[in-house]
Design a protein around this motif. Sequence first.
Motif, PDB file in Angstrom:
ATOM      1  N   SER A   1      49.871  40.026  45.392  1.00 10.38           N
ATOM      2  CA  SER A   1      50.179  38.668  45.831  1.00 10.38           C
ATOM      3  C   SER A   1      50.742  37.872  44.666  1.00 10.38           C
ATOM      4  CB  SER A   1      48.912  37.986  46.358  1.00 10.38           C
ATOM      5  OG  SER A   1      48.377  38.710  47.443  1.00 10.38           O
ATOM      6  N   GLU A   2      51.764  37.071  44.913  1.00 12.48           N
ATOM      7  CA  GLU A   2      52.495  36.414  43.825  1.00 12.48           C
ATOM      8  C   GLU A   2      51.581  35.622  42.908  1.00 12.48           C
ATOM      9  OE1 GLU A   2      56.281  33.415  43.119  1.00 12.48           O
ATOM     10  OE2 GLU A   2      55.904  34.282  45.097  1.00 12.48           O
ATOM     11  N   ASN A   3      50.670  34.875  43.450  1.00  9.45           N
ATOM     12  CA  ASN A   3      49.669  34.145  42.670  1.00  9.45           C
ATOM     13  C   ASN A   3      48.305  34.682  43.069  1.00  9.45           C
ATOM     14  OD1 ASN A   3      51.502  32.035  41.469  1.00  9.45           O
ATOM     15  ND2 ASN A   3      51.864  31.697  43.653  1.00  9.45           N
ATOM     16  N   PHE A   4      47.539  35.153  42.107  1.00 11.89           N
ATOM     17  CA  PHE A   4      46.301  35.833  42.471  1.00 11.89           C
ATOM     18  C   PHE A   4      45.144  35.404  41.571  1.00 11.89           C
ATOM     19  CE2 PHE A   4      48.720  38.550  39.540  1.00 11.89           C
ATOM     20  CZ  PHE A   4      47.784  38.842  38.554  1.00 11.89           C
ATOM     21  N   LEU A   5      43.951  35.613  42.092  1.00 10.38           N
ATOM     22  CA  LEU A   5      42.722  35.446  41.333  1.00 10.38           C
ATOM     23  C   LEU A   5      42.216  36.825  40.936  1.00 10.38           C
ATOM     24  CD1 LEU A   5      40.942  32.704  43.460  1.00 10.38           C
ATOM     25  CD2 LEU A   5      41.913  32.439  41.171  1.00 10.38           C
ATOM     26  N   ILE A   6      41.635  36.909  39.758  1.00  7.57           N
ATOM     27  CA  ILE A   6      41.237  38.195  39.200  1.00  7.57           C
ATOM     28  C   ILE A   6      39.768  38.471  39.488  1.00  7.57           C
ATOM     29  CG2 ILE A   6      40.926  39.486  37.046  1.00  7.57           C
ATOM     30  CD1 ILE A   6      43.325  37.908  35.940  1.00  7.57           C
ATOM     31  N   ALA A   7      39.501  39.649  40.018  1.00  8.12           N
ATOM     32  CA  ALA A   7      38.124  40.088  40.209  1.00  8.12           C
ATOM     33  C   ALA A   7      37.626  40.857  38.991  1.00  8.12           C
ATOM     34  CB  ALA A   7      38.017  40.955  41.459  1.00  8.12           C
ATOM     35  N   ALA A   8      38.494  41.684  38.405  1.00  6.07           N
ATOM     36  CA  ALA A   8      38.096  42.486  37.247  1.00  6.07           C
ATOM     37  C   ALA A   8      39.324  42.901  36.454  1.00  6.07           C
ATOM     38  CB  ALA A   8      37.316  43.727  37.691  1.00  6.07           C
TER      39      ALA A   8
END
Length: 612
Positions: free
Chosen positions: A593-600
């Motif tokens: 996804s172009e803008n993403f949140l990081i899980a790890a």
Amino acid sequence: MDSLGYNCFVDRDKMDAAIRDLGPKELSGTELQELKQLARQGYWAHSHALRGKVYQRLIRDIPCRTVTPDASVYSDIVGKIVGKHSSSSLPLPEFVDNTQVPNYCLNTRGEDAVRKILLCIANQFPDISFCPALPAVVALLLHYSIDEAECFEKACRILACNDPSKKLIDQSFLAFESSCMTFGDLVNKYCQAAHKLMVAVSEDVLQVYADWQRWLFGELPLSYFARVFDVFLVEGYKVLYRVALAILKFFHKVRAGQPLESDNVKQDIRAFVKDIAKTVSPEKLLEKAFAIRLFSRKEIQLLQMANEKALKQKGITVKQKSVSLSKRQFVHLAVHAENFHSEIVSVKEMRDIWSWIPERFALCQPLLLFSSLQHGYSLTRFYFQCEGHEPTLLLIKTTQKEYPGPPSFPGGAGPPEIAWLLRGALQKCLVSKALPLPAAVGQCQVCGAYLSTDWSERNKFGGKLGFFGTGECFVFRLQPEVQRYEWVVIKHPELTKPVSLDTVASPSLLSHSTSLSTTTSSSASSDPADRLSPFLATRHFNLPSKTESMFMAGGSDCLIIGGGGGQALYIDGDLNRGRTGHCDTFNNQPLCSENFLIAAVEAWGFQDPDTQ
């Protein structure tokens, strides 16, 4: 010799069936460039006499060391070496590694002569320790020699070539093994579909590629090998890589979709090469080989040097009699289910990634350097854990949520990636944790990058953001679908022209390289040998713009992979948020996804199993 130029070593009936001779031809051109074109076109392919004349001229012109054994030496030593043995009972030199002498339409006398010549070569070249290609070379040259002594002299000139820029035949196990690794690297880059098939069906993919010289020097029918050798004498070792790659491409085309077993894939390829006439003509094979837009000869030499260095560092310089390929760790051994654990990828996914990396690092096992779940979500800690390791593998797992991302600034004063960095404060406001996040948009996604250079290189830019790295870097995604994006120049070499060896070492180019402080490393070694490495360093190429060489960059508040028109990956200083898009360096699609949140986030290094 008879009317067609066949000597007493050749079975004429077999030769007439193998290569139709259309009679003598005259050679009009003698310039190297003309000979190159004529060789590729097969001008002397159907004239036994003319091929003999061309071989004589080309081999005579090979630059050799001062003392090179000639025909008279053979006459002096052959009786002593052969002694009372019958020719058929003569042992082959140990350096041929149990390679059989190919028949190549020779009669019994010719096969016996090959054995005698090989033993005399072993006597005169005690430094040759591993040369399985030599029986095929001698057997072919015997066709175009007046007698054994002349064939011996021709073979000696090929072995005694002292032009460092003109590699001909591997003569040591180290050179042979590094050539096999280099071939594996080239398959990985230029025959990706075939490589994927080999990885899927073979537990030891490097064992398959270690057979590549046998395909050419032994398995290819005489009419095909002679055509390859014609071009090889004019153009050198690079031709062998080209033809072997073409063979693998045709094998994949014919066998894709058919059942292949790992125990038999080597034999399957050998059988395919033996019967290659059922699939493709010599002309079509060479046409495919020269359609591959391969690295320059200089770049292949650099890759070969890098592979040799890796083998030396691991002590793999001679063949071990008990183990076929010594200490080499294969993909399925390097990433072992029992000792590998990642929060981001499975063993199978890591093996897929391992099959993409350069062969010299496939010798190693994965070593976890950084894990956000263990070390915290800190870019500073990431750098601390990774510094001193080269190369590294970056893995990113996203959450199921997106964030709005930074705004666009049309008409900005600089490249989009720099404009975004300068507006960091505004970005933090827009994407602060206080903002509501959109609903889940689907499954977690996994992407990453193979990074060729130590992250400590970022410190050479005096606190400014600067790009560094080499063309071996690549980016990829694993979920929801597997896709790898390499340096754009690999698939589009027309974008650049290699810099000549003289130019690479020139002060003007070095000063030009150091002036690009915002895009390339400013360090330049004073050692000329260092200036010719590493493999795929951007200073070896004339690039149209800086955007094709923006591999990796790191600052205190962000990490960037790929640049020019966007970033393949942008990660913020808290390892919480990221952005992906198309970039010129890798010509990639967004990796998730172009803008993403990081899980790890994880970073992996490469560890020699002997150091565990």
